[in-house]
Design a protein around this motif. Structure first.
Motif, short mmCIF file in Angstrom:
data_model
loop_
_atom_site.label_atom_id
_atom_site.label_comp_id
_atom_site.label_asym_id
_atom_site.label_seq_id
_atom_site.Cartn_x
_atom_site.Cartn_y
_atom_site.Cartn_z
N ALA A 151 -9.10 16.21 28.65
CA ALA A 151 -10.34 15.97 29.40
C ALA A 151 -11.49 16.61 28.63
O ALA A 151 -11.28 17.36 27.67
N ASP A 152 -12.71 16.32 29.06
CA ASP A 152 -13.88 16.88 28.40
C ASP A 152 -13.95 18.39 28.60
O ASP A 152 -13.71 18.90 29.71
N ASP A 210 -15.57 19.70 36.33
CA ASP A 210 -14.79 19.93 37.55
C ASP A 210 -14.64 21.41 37.86
O ASP A 210 -14.31 21.77 39.00
N ALA A 211 -14.85 22.28 36.88
CA ALA A 211 -14.80 23.73 37.10
C ALA A 211 -15.43 24.42 35.90
O ALA A 211 -15.62 23.82 34.83
N TRP A 245 -5.29 22.89 32.98
CA TRP A 245 -6.36 22.29 33.77
C TRP A 245 -6.78 20.94 33.21
O TRP A 245 -6.97 19.97 33.95
N CYS A 246 -6.92 20.89 31.90
CA CYS A 246 -7.41 19.66 31.25
C CYS A 246 -6.30 18.72 30.84
O CYS A 246 -6.54 17.52 30.63
N SER A 302 -12.13 18.13 33.84
CA SER A 302 -13.09 18.64 32.86
C SER A 302 -13.38 20.12 33.13
O SER A 302 -13.18 20.63 34.23
N LEU A 303 -13.89 20.79 32.09
CA LEU A 303 -14.05 22.24 32.15
C LEU A 303 -15.28 22.67 31.37
O LEU A 303 -15.57 22.12 30.30
N ILE A 304 -15.99 23.64 31.91
CA ILE A 304 -17.04 24.36 31.20
C ILE A 304 -16.57 25.78 30.96
O ILE A 304 -16.09 26.46 31.88
N LEU A 305 -16.70 26.25 29.72
CA LEU A 305 -16.53 27.66 29.37
C LEU A 305 -17.91 28.17 28.97
O LEU A 305 -18.46 27.76 27.95
#
Length: 436
Positions: A166-167, A194-195, A424-425, A103-106
Motif C-alpha cells: 500500500a502507499d 489510513d493511519a 499494516w500495508c 496506507s500509512l504515514i510515518l
C-alpha cells in the motif's frame, strides 16, 4: 488486506535481518542529522538532506514552502509572526502500483529547541557523540532518532527484497516545537492515509492522549521613575510577576485531583504554566517601565483551546481590575505560536492494536498507554481524520542539557516500525509478487 499476524514469519525474519544490516548506516545518518542546528528558521539545510535521503531510498520526493495564508482557515492552525519561506516541508512517497493493504504515514519533525548555554553541556550540543550506547546532542532524541527510524524501517523492507503493498508516506516537517503548522501544511497539500505513526521519544509507549498547549505573550506597563523616588513609580517587572503569581493559582486549581480527566489521575503535575521568556526594564537606575513575558499554558482533553484562552484572558482582566496600578493600564495579551487542541485516541482504535502486536513480537510484552503532558503533531493529523499515535525510542533530557537517546532503543523502534509497516500495508516482493 494483511495484518501483523498474517505476514509470513520468514519474511519478517528477513526484515529483521535487514534492520540489523543497516544498523551502522542508520547511526551514521542520525549523527549527520544531529549536526544540523535546525532551530526555528534554520531548517533548510537538514530538509535538503532529508530530501536527498528520501530520493536515495527510491521515494517520490515532494518539497515545498508552506504559505501561512493557505492554512489560516484550517482547523489546527496556530497564529505565528514569523516567515515560512525557505523552510521547506519534505515528503517522500512510496506509491504501490495496485494497493492491496492499508496506507500509512510515518511523520517526524526536524526542528529542535535552542540548546541553551552551550558551555553547560558536557560536549557541544551539535557535535554528537556516543557514550555507553547513547548518542548525545540536541535533537538526538527529540526527534531525529525517530526520523532515522522511519526512513530505515522503510529501507529495511526494500533491503530485504520487499515493498509495501500500500502507499507509504514519509514526512519530514518543521514547526512541531512551536505551532504544528508544518504538519498542517502536509494535510493542506493533500496527504492522507489510513493511519499515521510519529516516533516521538516516549520510551516504547503508545500515545492515547495529549494535552492542548497555548502560547501567550503578556505585556505589562509600569510607571518609570528614577530610583531616588522609586516609591512614586510602579515597577513593571514586579507587576508582571504579580500577574504570573495569579495565573499560578489557576494552574494549581487545574492540577487538583478532582479537576483532572481520568487519563491524568496519576500524573505528577500534568498542567504547567511555564514562563519560558521574560524581558523588562530599560536602565539599572530606573524603575522599569515595561515588562513582557511569554508563557506556555496547558489544557486537558475536554477543554478547547478557545475556551482556555477565554479563561486565561478573563482571569488576567479580573486580576487587573482589582489591582491599584493595573486597573488604570491593564496588561495586553497576544496569542502567538501554539494554538494546540488536546487529542485522544482509543486504545482499541487502529493502528494501536497492530502496533502493540508488532511491539509484543519484537520487544516483548504489551506497551504501556501514555497520556502525555506535552503536545505532538498527532493532534494535527488526528483531528483531520487520520488515526495517529506516537511510538518511539527512549530519550533523556529532551529540551534540556545533554539530551541523549539510547541507540539500542532506536534499533528496536526501527524493527517494530518495519514489522508494523509490513503487517499494516502488506508486502510484495520487489519483483512484483505478493509476499507469503
Amino acid at each position: 488486506m494483511a495484518d501483523a499476524t498474517r505476514v509470513d514469519e520468514a519474511a519478517l525474519a528477513d526484515v529483521d535481518q535487514a534492520v540489523e544490516e543497516l544498523r551502522e548506516e542508520r547511526t551514521a545518518f542520525l549523527t549527520e542529522l544531529v549536526r544540523f542546528p535546525s532551530v526555528l528558521g534554520q531548517e533548510a539545510g537538514i530538509q535538503r538532506r532529508m530530501a536527498d535521503a528520501f530520493e536515495g531510498a527510491g521515494l517520490e520526493v515532494d518539497a515545498w514552502d508552506a504559505r501561512w495564508d493557505d492554512l489560516r482557515d484550517m482547523a489546527g492552525y496556530s497564529p505565528v509572526d514569523w516567515a515560512s519561506e525557505e523552510r521547506p516541508l519534505v515528503v517522500g512517497v512510496h506509491r504501490a502500483p495496485s494497493p492491496a493493504g492499508r496506507s500509512l504515514i510515518l511523520n517526524g519533525h526536524v526542528d529542535v529547541v535552542p540548546a541553551g548555554p552551550e558551555a553547560a553541556w558536557r560536549t557541544p550540543p551539535f557535535e554528537p557523540v556516543v557514550r555507553e550506547g547513547r548518542m548525545y546532542g540536541r535533537g538526538a532524541g527529540d526527534m531525529k532518532a525517530g526520523l532515522a527510524a522511519n526512513l530505515f524501517a522503510y529501507r529495511a523492507l526494500r533491503h530485504a527484497g520487499f515493498a509495501p503493498a500500500a502507499d507509504v508516506t514519509l514526512q519530514s516537517v518543521i514547526e512541531e516545537e512551536c505551532s504544528g503548522n508544518g504538519a498542517l501544511a502536509t494535510v493542506q497539500r493533500g496527504y492522507r492515509a489510513d493511519a499515521a505513526v510519529i516516533p516521538e521519544p516516549f520510551d516504547h509507549t503508545l500515545l492515547i492522549a495529549q494535552l492542548g498547549v497555548l502560547w501567550l505573550r503578556v505585556t505589562v506597563q509600569g510607571r518609570p521613575t528614577h530610583v531616588l523616588e522609586a516609591t512614586a513609580g510602579a515597577d513593571a517587572i514586579q507587576l508582571a510577576w504579580a500577574v504570573i503569581d495569579d495565573l499560578r493559582t489557576l494552574e494549581a486549581d487545574m492540577n487538583r485531583p478532582e479537576a483532572r480527566p481520568e487519563a491524568y489521575r496519576d500524573a505528577v503535575h500534568p498542567i504547567n504554566f511555564n514562563v519560558g521568556r521574560i524581558e523588562g526594564g530599560e536602565w539599572p537606575s530606573s524603575v522599569p517601565a515595561s515588562c513582557t513575558f511569554e508563557m506556555r499554558v496547558g489544557l486537558y482533553p475536554g477543554t478547547s483551546a478557545d475556551e482556555m484562552k477565554r479563561t486565561v484572558t478573563e482571569r488576567i482582566a479580573a486580576f487587573a481590575a482589582d489591582h491599584p496600578v493595573l486597573r488604570h493600564q491593564p496588561p495586553t495579551l497576544a496569542w502567538v505560536g501554539f494554538h494546540a487542541e488536546p487529542y485522544t485516541i482509543a486504545w482499541d482504535a487502529p493502528p494501536l492494536p497492530a502496533l502493540a502486536e508488532a511491539h509484543r513480537r519484537t520487544v516483548g510484552g504489551t506497551p504501556e498507554a501514555l497520556a502525555s503532558t506535552a503536545t505532538t503533531d498527532a493532534r494535527i493529523l488526528g483531528h483531520h481524520g487520520i488515526p495517529t499515535t506516537c511510538y518511539g525510542p527512549e530519550a533523556r533530557a529532551i529540551h534540556g542539557l545533554d539530551e541523549s537517546v539510547d541507540l539500542e532503543s532506536v534499533h528496536q523502534v526501527t524493527r517494530v516500525l518495519a514489522r508494523f509497516m509490513a503487517g499494516w500495508c502488506g508486502l510484495r516482493r520487489v519483483d512484483g509478487g505478493a509476499a507469503p
